[in-house]
Structure formats: structure tokens, C-alpha cells
Scaffold this active site. Structure first.
Site, PDB file in Angstrom:
ATOM      1  N   ARG A   1      -4.102  -3.097  -8.375  1.00  0.00           N
ATOM      2  CA  ARG A   1      -4.618  -2.842  -6.764  1.00  0.00           C
ATOM      3  C   ARG A   1      -3.178  -2.684  -6.073  1.00  0.00           C
ATOM      4  O   ARG A   1      -2.202  -3.110  -6.586  1.00  0.00           O
ATOM      5  CB  ARG A   1      -5.127  -4.063  -6.399  1.00  0.00           C
TER       6      ARG A   1
ATOM      7  N   ASP B   1      14.651   0.571   8.396  1.00  0.00           N
ATOM      8  CA  ASP B   1      15.014   1.045   7.107  1.00  0.00           C
ATOM      9  C   ASP B   1      16.458   0.667   6.679  1.00  0.00           C
ATOM     10  O   ASP B   1      16.712   1.066   5.663  1.00  0.00           O
ATOM     11  CB  ASP B   1      14.912   2.590   7.177  1.00  0.00           C
TER      12      ASP B   1
ATOM     13  N   GLU C   1       8.282   3.435  -0.364  1.00  0.00           N
ATOM     14  CA  GLU C   1       7.271   4.732   0.139  1.00  0.00           C
ATOM     15  C   GLU C   1       8.215   5.978  -0.226  1.00  0.00           C
ATOM     16  O   GLU C   1       7.271   7.133  -0.771  1.00  0.00           O
ATOM     17  CB  GLU C   1       6.976   4.732   1.473  1.00  0.00           C
TER      18      GLU C   1
ATOM     19  N   MET D   1       7.923   0.284   3.387  1.00  0.00           N
ATOM     20  CA  MET D   1       8.430   1.342   4.109  1.00  0.00           C
ATOM     21  C   MET D   1       9.812   1.535   3.870  1.00  0.00           C
ATOM     22  O   MET D   1      10.437   0.900   2.810  1.00  0.00           O
ATOM     23  CB  MET D   1       8.334   1.345   5.410  1.00  0.00           C
TER      24      MET D   1
ATOM     25  N   GLY E   1      17.441   5.051  16.080  1.00  0.00           N
ATOM     26  CA  GLY E   1      17.826   5.572  14.510  1.00  0.00           C
ATOM     27  C   GLY E   1      18.548   6.668  14.516  1.00  0.00           C
ATOM     28  O   GLY E   1      19.141   7.283  15.518  1.00  0.00           O
ATOM     29  N   ASP E   2      18.535   7.433  13.293  1.00  0.00           N
ATOM     30  CA  ASP E   2      19.390   8.619  13.169  1.00  0.00           C
ATOM     31  C   ASP E   2      19.143   9.802  14.073  1.00  0.00           C
ATOM     32  O   ASP E   2      19.985  10.333  14.651  1.00  0.00           O
ATOM     33  CB  ASP E   2      19.547   9.089  11.579  1.00  0.00           C
TER      34      ASP E   2
ATOM     35  N   GLY F   1      10.876   5.120  16.000  1.00  0.00           N
ATOM     36  CA  GLY F   1       9.785   4.170  15.731  1.00  0.00           C
ATOM     37  C   GLY F   1      10.403   2.869  16.195  1.00  0.00           C
ATOM     38  O   GLY F   1      11.638   2.373  16.394  1.00  0.00           O
TER      39      GLY F   1
ATOM     40  N   HIS G   1       2.597  -0.579   9.093  1.00  0.00           N
ATOM     41  CA  HIS G   1       3.364  -0.729  10.277  1.00  0.00           C
ATOM     42  C   HIS G   1       3.610  -2.202  10.588  1.00  0.00           C
ATOM     43  O   HIS G   1       4.296  -2.779  11.548  1.00  0.00           O
ATOM     44  CB  HIS G   1       2.718  -0.359  11.391  1.00  0.00           C
TER      45      HIS G   1
ATOM     46  N   THR H   1      16.687   0.427  13.164  1.00  0.00           N
ATOM     47  CA  THR H   1      15.824   0.788  12.132  1.00  0.00           C
ATOM     48  C   THR H   1      15.454  -0.276  11.059  1.00  0.00           C
ATOM     49  O   THR H   1      16.397  -0.816  10.637  1.00  0.00           O
ATOM     50  CB  THR H   1      16.211   2.087  11.389  1.00  0.00           C
TER      51      THR H   1
END
Ligand code: F6P
Length: 361
Positions: free
Chosen positions: A279, A140, A235, A182, A115-116, A12, A285, A138
Site C-alpha cells: 500500500r 526540499d 517523489e 516530496m 527557493g531557487d 511554495g 502538502h 524550501t
């Protein structure tokens, strides 16, 4: 003697990819006089032999740009590559083709940024005898071989900004506002933005939540005169008696599960249990795009320069890494396959709890 290197961005996209490319290309050309080939769209370009020769000028003006000038893909696994012929789809190991392409161009080493998933393939290519250096990317921040990946701090900044903005509506309308961020199976973005944005609850995969505990926090705040609450949900957050919420399955991706939807689930439950209007905003993204912040520009530049320096020293099969304040390298064999997740008893969780933040536990 190194004469020519290749570079590729996989997985990504992530703020700072272009900054790494710029650092790799400039250092290779200006400091060492090497040639640099950029392969397009992740491993696809290496399989299909799609590349551009990069000059110093090609990386001019990209330091602050999101995305990657080379393109990327989180679907193309060279060891299990999707091929469509006459309407029929088959999966083939194309790793030998990748090696043939690299040898054909007389490339001495590949810089593989990802990433991984991307770095696991990098390790497998290293095992096959290819000279590779990995660069950890990443938003993340879930790679165990480095303290930080580039892109993460920008994602945290974007998420913090969103929390700041959600406060307006939460306070004005006396609502519960949930921000879904994310991070896949790690709660780093939720945890750090939640602390920085002053969230009232932070729900992360590493600490399964009990919705009743979250509701208790909302009601306690009401009793204390605070008629709104902000919840940041990763997420990958899951209830004590539930599992992660899957939004879609991308069958030809090395990691086919796409997470998403937990925010809506939590909102429904809160409304049902409290009657308070709740809400959800899903940041999606937006966390991956746009300008890398100065921290990520510097980290990306350090990683890119270090990758070239390690190649010059003849150190291959490694991933550049940040340990404390220093850039170092660890063997790819040790760098992949282990997720770095939030320690539930770690300092950041503890300080948040000291401030009354609920983790739903
Ligand atoms: O790994 C980065 C990441 O943005 C994750 O946080 C998220 O789960 C996933 O990629 C989304 O992937 P895609 O862009 O394929 O939906």
C-alpha cells in the site's frame, strides 16, 4: 541611510515563513526604526503593486503559524509574467514595472524570501541594480548556497512521524507500506526521514533503483521472520531503466513539472513480483503545512534578523546562509542555479547502508 524596506515571500509555502517575516519586521522597526512594506502573493504583489504597511503588531502571534501572512505563489515569474486580457493570455517581462513600483515607494532594499526560482529572479533584479537580500526557503533543502533551508527539518519531522505511524499497519497486516515524500529532484527529505523512521528501503533520485534489489530486501526480511517492510520513496526517485514520474505540468510556472506517482508504480511492481499486499501513502502538502518545529523557528529568526543586519551594513545582492553553526552571506550570483543533491557516497547514505537499508542499487 536606510529608511524603508520591503519584504515578499515567493514559491511554495514552507514552515517558518511567518517566523522570518516576524524577525525582519521586528528587527527593522524595533532596532532600526525603519518602515516595512509587505508585498502580497510573491512577485505578483510587486508587479501589481499590492502591498501592506507592516507594523510590529501585524507580526504578533505568527511565530508558530504555518503558511505566510503575505500569501505566496510559485507561478508568477516577473520576467515572464502571465497576463490575461479579453480572454487572451500573453507573457510579458514586467521586471521594469517591479523596479518602478519599488522606486515609487522609496524602498531602499527588498528582502526576497524563496527557493531557487524566487532567488534566481532576485539575482536578476540585483543585476538590474536593485538592492535585494535573499533568504533561502524550501522544504526540499536543495539550495547549494546554504547547509540548510528553513522548513526542511519540520518536513523531515512530519515524514518521520508518518513512517512511525505506517509501521503499525505494516506490522499488523504483514504488508509492504510505501511512503512517497516530496523533495523534487533531491532526496533529502526521504533520506533523513527514512533514517530517522527506520525505513527498510530509501529510494532517492540520486541513486536510481533496480526494483529487483528492493524485492530482494523484502524477501530477505521475510526469511528472517520480518513479514513487513517500509519503503520511503522520494517523489523524484527513478528506476535504473526509467525516468521520473510526472503528475502534472503547470505551464505558467517557472518550473512547470510537478512530480508524483512513483510510489504507486513501485507498489504495483512489488505486488506483481512478490504477491505481498503493498500500500502507498502520499504525504503531499502535509509536509509543507502546519507549525514549524523549534529548530526551524530559530533558523528562520536567525535568517530574518541577519537579512536586516546585512541591509544595515549596506550589503546587497546576497543571500543569507547557514554554514556549519554560523549565519553568513553569499553572493546571489553564486547561490542560485545549482541544486544541492544527496551525494550517493556521502556519510548519511553510508550509515544507512551499514544498517542494511536498501537504496535499490
Ligand atoms: O519545492 C517544494 C515542493 O513542495 C516540492 O517538494 C514539490 O515537488 C512541489 O513544491 C509541489 O508544488 P505544488 O504545490 O505546486 O504542487
Amino acid at each position: 541611510m536606510i529608511k524603508r524596506i520591503g519584504v515578499m515571500t515567493g514559491g511554495g509555502d514552507c514552515p517558518g515563513l511567518n517566523a522570518v517575516l516576524r524577525a525582519v519586521v521586528r528587527t527593522a522597526i524595533l532596532k532600526y526604526g525603519w518602515e516595512v512594506y509587505g508585498f502580497k502573493d510573491g512577485y505578483r504583489g510587486l508587479v501589481m503593486n499590492e502591498y501592506v504597511k507592516l507594523k510590529s503588531n501585524d507580526v504578533s502571534g505568527i511565530l508558530d503559524k504555518g503558511g505566510t501572512i503575505l500569501g505566496s505563489s510559485n507561478r508568477d515569474n516577473p520576467f515572464n509574467f502571465r497576463i490575461e486580457r479579453d480572454g487572451k493570455v500573453e507573457y510579458k517581462d514586467m521586471s521594469e514595472r517591479v523596479i518602478d513600483n519599488i522606486n515609487m515607494h522609496k524602498i531602499d532594499c527588498m528582502v526576497l524570501i524563496g527557493g531557487d526560482g524566487t532567488l534566481t529572479s532576485a539575482r536578476d533584479f540585483a543585476r538590474m541594480g536593485l538592492n535585494v537580500v535573499g533568504v533561502p526557503k524550501t522544504i526540499d533543502n536543495d539550495l547549494s548556497g546554504t547547509d540548510l533551508t528553513f522548513g526542511f527539518m519540520t518536513a523531515v519531522e512530519t515524514a518521520t512521524d508518518a513512517i512511525d505511524k505506517l509501521h503499525s499497519t505494516a506490522e499488523s497486516h504483514h504488508r509492504v507500506m510505501i511512503l512517497e515524500v516530496m523533495g523534487r529532484y533531491a532526496g533529502w527529505i526521504a533520506l533523513q526521514s527514512g533514517i530517522a523512521g527506520g525505513a527498510d528501503a530509501i529510494l532517492i533520485p540520486e541513486i536510481p533503483y533496480d526494483i529487483k534489489k528492493v524485492v530482494e530486501m523484502i524477501q530477505r526480511r521475510r526469511r528472517e521472520g520480518k513479514h513487513f517492510s517500509i519503503i520511503v520513496a522520494a517523489e523524484g526517485a527513478k528506476a535504473v531503466d526509467g525516468d521520473v514520474v510526472v503528475s502534472k505540468v503547470v505551464h505558467d510556472s517557472p518550473d512547470p513539472i510537478r512530480l508524483g506517482g512513483v510510489g504507486n508504480q513501485i507498489a504495483e511492481q512489488i505486488e506483481k513480483l512478490t504477491g505481498i499486499e503493498t500500500r502507498v501513502a502520499v504525504l503531499g502538502h502535509l509536509q509543507r503545512g502546519g507549525r514549524p518545529n523549534p529548530f526551524d523557528r530559530i533558523l528562520s529568526t536567525r535568517f530574518g534578523v541577519a537579512a536586516v543586519e546585512y541591509i544595515n551594513e549596506g550589503k546587497f545582492g546576497i543571500m543569507v546562509s547557514l554554514k556549519g553553526d554560523e549565519i553568513t552571506a553569499i553572493p546571489l550570483e553564486e547561490a542560485v542555479g545549482k541544486l544541492k543533491t544527496v551525494p550517493p557516497e556521502g556519510e548519511l547514505v553510508k550509515i544507512a547502508k551499514s544498517l542494511g537499508v536498501s537504496f535499490g542499487d
